[in-house]
Design a protein around this motif. Structure first.
Motif, short mmCIF file in Angstrom:
data_model
loop_
_atom_site.label_atom_id
_atom_site.label_comp_id
_atom_site.label_asym_id
_atom_site.label_seq_id
_atom_site.Cartn_x
_atom_site.Cartn_y
_atom_site.Cartn_z
N LYS A 186 4.27 5.80 -5.30
CA LYS A 186 4.19 5.76 -6.75
C LYS A 186 3.26 6.85 -7.26
O LYS A 186 3.61 7.63 -8.15
N ILE A 187 2.08 6.94 -6.64
CA ILE A 187 1.10 7.95 -7.05
C ILE A 187 1.67 9.34 -6.84
O ILE A 187 1.54 10.23 -7.68
N MET B 111 0.82 -1.20 0.00
CA MET B 111 0.00 0.00 0.00
C MET B 111 0.86 1.26 0.00
O MET B 111 0.66 2.19 -0.76
N ASN C 129 2.51 1.97 -3.07
CA ASN C 129 1.51 2.53 -3.97
C ASN C 129 1.38 4.04 -3.79
O ASN C 129 1.35 4.80 -4.75
N SER D 207 -7.26 6.13 4.52
CA SER D 207 -6.22 5.76 3.55
C SER D 207 -6.00 6.89 2.55
O SER D 207 -4.89 7.09 2.06
N LEU D 208 -7.07 7.68 2.27
CA LEU D 208 -6.88 8.81 1.38
C LEU D 208 -6.01 9.88 2.05
O LEU D 208 -5.11 10.46 1.44
N ARG E 84 -11.92 6.99 -5.98
CA ARG E 84 -11.31 6.15 -4.96
C ARG E 84 -12.30 5.84 -3.85
O ARG E 84 -12.36 4.73 -3.34
N GLN F 29 -2.60 8.88 1.90
CA GLN F 29 -2.06 9.05 0.55
C GLN F 29 -1.59 10.49 0.34
O GLN F 29 -0.48 10.73 -0.14
N ARG G 81 4.07 10.21 -9.50
CA ARG G 81 3.44 10.50 -10.78
C ARG G 81 2.78 11.87 -10.77
O ARG G 81 2.83 12.62 -11.74
N ASN G 82 2.15 12.20 -9.64
CA ASN G 82 1.50 13.51 -9.55
C ASN G 82 2.50 14.65 -9.61
O ASN G 82 2.24 15.71 -10.15
N ALA H 87 -12.21 3.33 -0.97
CA ALA H 87 -11.19 3.93 -0.11
C ALA H 87 -11.81 4.49 1.16
O ALA H 87 -12.85 5.14 1.11
N GLN H 88 -11.19 4.21 2.30
CA GLN H 88 -11.58 4.85 3.55
C GLN H 88 -10.94 6.24 3.56
O GLN H 88 -9.90 6.45 2.95
N GLU I 251 -10.38 12.05 -8.92
CA GLU I 251 -9.61 10.90 -8.41
C GLU I 251 -10.12 10.49 -7.03
O GLU I 251 -10.35 9.31 -6.76
#
Lengths: 222, 788
Positions: free
Chosen positions: B7-8, B1, B4, B330-331, B321, B334, B11-12, B326-327, B317
């Motif tokens: 990674k996001i 996770m 992940n 977790s957002l 999600r 992120q 990319r952003n 998505a809870q 997005e």
């Protein structure tokens, strides 16, 4: 019974007057049904779908999903329910632009805290089944509309929902792509016993369903 | 996770290059500056921070001066002796006096410049020096012994095993090394390289008719006295005992404040507070800490503003999600991961910049500030600051980003963001900071300009001065004639002290009414008859010395001295200095013989035709030839020594060098902070312009001019700046008042400084905003409408 709506009213206030989006809607859906919701623009099709999907609330009436009274549940409990049992498919596909095909499909599993090895297996299966293995490392904007919608459906199916809610799933697709998607829905419905509720404008698409509901000004006609 | 998330985030980061670059640039610059300020502040605050510094105090003397009290950082010889012997709370009492007797030291043929001081031998215990060579019991055992620090020993002998080796001072006096100790920290008041025995000073009392011994000399404030207490809480008790001892033993007891003769100043306050404990440099430290806070806030605000402004781009997005499971937690995680990654990237870049700019920073501050990221306490501070700004600037955007209702995306409504008010508030805060910083820069530079250009009451242009050597002084009369004959020298005078910063003092004065009145500590200065005309000082009454033998009983007082003594019509009245009876023959107009941070104190000038310091008035042309001629004369008398001279102008500037550096530093930090602010503003307007593309397009089709469009986009900022100016002005007025307290002479805080700071901010902001606004205004409306 999968879900049951009874006397649902939903309205918004506009310059002091109530405008009814849903006006006394009652609806029963059995497991394994394939339902098309039809009606002109503004008739409340999407609103009804959102209410069923628990993304939107309503002012009056009762809603039971698998015998659970949704109208009395707390937001959190409700979202747990829809995450568990409902998959969504959108007209605009709504894939996450920053994620590859593989990652888009994988994301729901991440949120369900599925183990890495299991995730890999599930996603691979799904890619296989939809014939998009070769596209797994592409980003959404690198795909055609039909392919994007395939990924959208794959993502909706990955968490094994009981019901798929599709809001004009083929609205942005040409007729050939539309047909493929509809065939897929039919197959899912028949072979995997997934309940499907779709909103559509197209008579052809609606015909795939086992039951058609017509909406006009927020009420079910028929 | 987690992988992940990273990674996001990555990319952003790559996706939104323009905004991220702006944010990153601002943040990196801010972090770089923040690290420099932290290092600077830490170094200022860690002055004299020996392990046991809490228990060490400097004894300052509270001396009656007219009706007031003056506190001096120096004290008399007996204080330490009594403190050590008679006060049980005192662990060590140590005297220190810088050794000015020698110009140069030599080992064999090699000459060295060494900073030396006379100390009591307990000095090494109080400041916990490690014995590197020699026997601690034999340190400074007689007047010919010296102790070196390790690096000095290395410098002189190439080894720390230097015990028994000899050093020659001024080519005549021989000293033997009896010990080597580890170096004293540079950032301290006892940072000397060589230590001499106090016996040298003791020996000068052998035939002293007035004071029997150094330990009985209550009259000369020759020493800095440090005491180490067993318990720092006892400092009041010790002070009381010291006062009691002083009152009982000092023949001039009444000279001191009778209830509190001393002030025990914690040694770590010596650089930032006056000897009496009045804040001096500490205000500058506080102001820099505020600048630190401001710069970090600006960077955080930029980040928050840009990320919340662009939050709408991520509505989709987040909604998806949420719908796919998505809870909120977790957002949040992120987005916080994204912030952390972003800030870490900025921190890494900042560290690189810190390394790159350290030499420049050292040059500006003239301090040996080494930034060592491996230094535990420093990295801990950095880490804390880093964590705080991450928390401050990531949590809010993360909450905003995760708070949308998922339906927004489905309905295709992406402009569900209306956090405009908070953004306005944050932008206003940035403007407040900008106005404050600009006011600060203006006041500080005006004050520095003011003190360096203020007429000190004498003419310091083209005045060269130097200390005569002994052999020169023995022929002073001849030397004076010869100097006068150098082409380009228009006047020559001898005086006892530097005029720029005369720290001499004595309480040994008396006048007719002084027995009834309070005593007074004055700054004495011996001059010859040429001094006052050479310096173009003004005599308010009476006359100058005439250069005749009776002048030895004549005194010239400054106005302050006359006022404090209360003598009416002073000319011809009796006056006594160093027990020498005489009369007042003149009153000289007050002039600044100390830094403008101090008020002008009482001064008594007495006549001595051939004292040590030479003042030469030179002409502007051919200064080099004049100096060569001077040097030749110097070499005739003193072939072994370098000729060291200075111009009053230069020394005067040098006195304010530290303030000037502070000013420069502030100036640099200010403009960097404003630049970072502008970056944020630029990003924000770029974004607004994009959002309003369609509106602008429609307006243009309807006939709006470029100017009108520009106004549309800039108007809101004008109002914010006005509000900001109203908030910033009183705050900065207060802060600047605080800073100016360090100076006895202050530039007035004119209203126009505050107004123009507002106007400058306005211009900077408008320039930043209008770039985008004009660009938007000039764009082809049809194109904008089509692409929308």
């Amino acid at each position: 019974m999968l879900l049951e709506l009874q006397h649902i009213y939903k309205w918004v206030k506009q310059s002091g007057r109530n405008i009814f989006l849903l006006n006394d809607v009652s609806l029963q859906v059995q497991e394994g049904e394939f339902i098309s919701i039809m009606g002109p623009s503004g008739s409340g099709k999407s609103t009804l779908l959102n209410v069923i999907g628990m993304l939107d609330g309503f002012q009056e009436g009762t809603y039971h999903f698998q015998e659970q009274p949704i109208h009395t549940l707390k937001e959190k409990h409700r979202s747990n329910l829809y995450k568990e049992y409902i998959g969504f498919v959108f007209q605009q596909y709504h894939l996450i632009d920053e994620l590859t095909v593989y990652e888009n499909i994988e994301t729901p599993l991440l949120y369900k805290k599925v183990k890495s090895s299991e995730r890999k297996a599930l996603v691979s299966d799904m890619l296989d089944r939809f014939n998009i293995v070769g596209k797994k490392d592409l980003f959404p904007h690198q795909l055609s509309g039909g392919q994007q919608q395939l990924v959208g459906i794959a993502r909706a199916l990955i968490s094994k929902p009981k019901v798929i809610l599709a809001d004009e799933p083929t609205g942005n697709l040409n007729s050939k792509q539309s047909e493929e998607i509809m065939q897929l829905f039919k197959q899912l419905n028949e072979e995997d016993n997934v309940t499907i509720i779709q909103v559509t404008h197209s008579e052809t698409n609606a015909a795939y369903a086992t039951k058609i509901i017509n909406l006009l000004d927020g009420s079910i006609t028929k | 996770m987690f992988k992940n998330y990273i990674k996001i985030a990555w990319r952003n980061l790559l996706k939104d290059k323009f905004y991220n670059l702006i944010s990153l640039l601002g943040l990196t610059i801010a972090l770089t500056i923040a690290m420099f300020i932290i290092v600077w502040v830490k170094s200022e605050l860690s002055y004299n921070s020996f392990i046991n510094h809490e228990n060490i105090f400097r004894i300052s003397s509270n001396i009656q001066s007219g009706d007031g009290i003056q506190t001096w950082g120096v004290s008399t010889g007996p204080v330490a002796t009594y403190a050590q012997n008679d006060i049980p709370e005192v662990k060590h009492a140590v005297r220190l006096r810088e050794n000015y007797s020698y110009r140069t030291y030599s080992v064999g043929d090699h000459k060295f410049d060494i900073r030396g001081a006379y100390v009591d031998v307990d000095f090494f215990d109080m400041f916990q020096r490690k014995v590197i060579a020699g026997n601690r019991d034999m340190f400074l055992k007689d007047a010919r012994s010296v102790v070196l620090t390790a690096s000095t020993a290395e410098k002189l002998f190439g080894t720390t095993k230097a015990v028994g080796k000899t050093i020659k001072a001024d080519f005549e006096d021989l000293f033997t090394v009896t010990g080597v100790v580890n170096d004293l920290p540079e950032n301290s008041s006892v940072n000397y390289e060589m230590f001499f025995s106090l016996d040298i000073i003791r020996n000068t009392y052998v035939n002293n008719p007035y004071w029997k011994s150094m330990e009985a000399d209550w009259g000369n404030f020759n020493f800095i006295t440090y005491v180490e207490l067993y318990d720092s809480q006892h400092h009041k008790k010790v002070n009381k005992k010291l006062t009691y001892i002083q009152q009982a033993n000092d023949p001039n007891a009444e000279l001191f404040k009778s209830d509190k003769a001393y002030y025990l100043q914690p040694i770590n306050q010596m650089n930032l507070y006056s000897p009496g404990g009045i804040p001096q440099g500490i205000n500058t430290v506080k102001i820099f800490s505020i600048v630190l806070f401001i710069i970090l806030s600006i960077a955080c605000i930029n980040y928050v503003n840009l990320s919340t402004a662009r939050a709408s781009r991520r509505t989709k997005e987040v909604s998806i999600r949420k719908i796919i499971g998505a809870q909120k937690k977790s957002l949040l995680l992120q987005f916080i991961t994204e912030s952390v990654l972003f800030f870490s990237l900025a921190a890494i870049l900042a560290i690189v910049l810190v390394y790159a700019f350290t030499p420049a920073f050292k040059e500006i501050t003239a301090k040996d500030l080494n930034i060592n990221f491996l230094d535990g306490s420093l990295s801990l501070i950095f880490l804390c600051v880093f964590l705080i700004i991450i928390i401050v600037s990531s949590i809010y955007p993360a909450f905003i980003l995760t708070s949308f209702k998922p339906l927004l995306a489905i309905k295709g409504n992406m402009s569900g963001m209306s956090r405009g008010n908070l953004r306005k508030l944050l932008v206003t805060i940035q403007f407040v900071f900008s106005v404050m910083l600009i006011i600060g820069t203006m006041v500080i530079s005006r004050q520095l300009e003011y003190i360096t250009s203020k007429n000190p009451g004498y003419d310091r242009t083209q005045v060269l001065n130097f200390w005569m050597s002994n052999s020169m002084q023995n022929h002073a009369a001849t030397v004076k004639e010869r100097l006068k004959n150098i082409p380009g020298v228009s006047a020559v005078s001898f005086a006892s002290n530097p005029i720029i910063n005369n720290t001499n003092s004595t309480g040994d004065v008396a006048w007719d009414s002084s027995r009834e009145k309070n005593e007074m500590v004055v700054t004495p200065m011996a001059i010859d008859e040429d001094f006052i005309p050479l310096m173009k000082m003004k005599l308010n009454a009476g006359e100058n010395f005439k250069g005749i033998s009776t002048d030895s009983t004549h005194y010239i007082l400054n106005e302050t001295a006359v006022k404090l003594t209360g003598i009416k019509n002073p000319i011809g009245k009796n006056f006594e200095l160093y027990e020498r009876k005489g009369t007042i023959i003149g009153v000289v107009e007050d002039f600044n013989f100390k830094s403008l941070k101090n008020d002008i104190g009482p001064m008594v000038m007495y006549y001595e035709p051939h004292t040590y310091r030479v003042y030469l008035k030179t002409s502007e042309e051919n200064t080099a030839a004049t100096i060569t001629a001077l040097e030749n004369i110097w070499k005739e008398y003193t072939p072994d020594f370098e000729f060291n001279y200075s111009f009053l102008d230069a020394s005067y500037e040098k006195m304010y060098l530290n303030d000037k550096r502070t000013g420069e530093l502030f100036y640099i930090f200010t403009w960097i902070a404003i630049f970072v602010s502008c970056l944020g503003l630029f990003g924000l307007t770029t974004y607004t312009a994009q959002l309003k593309k369609r509106e602008i397009g429609i307006r243009k089709v309807l006939g709006a001019s470029v100017f009108q469009v520009t106004r549309l986009l800039s108007k809101e900022y004008l109002i914010l700046i006005l509000i900001a100016a109203v908030i910033a002005i009183p705050i900065s007025w207060y802060l600047m008042q605080l800073w100016l307290q360090d100076f006895a002479y202050q530039t007035p805080l004119n209203w126009w400084i505050f107004i123009s700071a507002g106007i400058i901010t306005l211009f900077i902001a408008l320039a930043t905003v209008s770039f985008q606004a004009i660009k938007a205004g000039l764009a082809n409306p049809v194109k904008n409408l089509r692409t929308d």
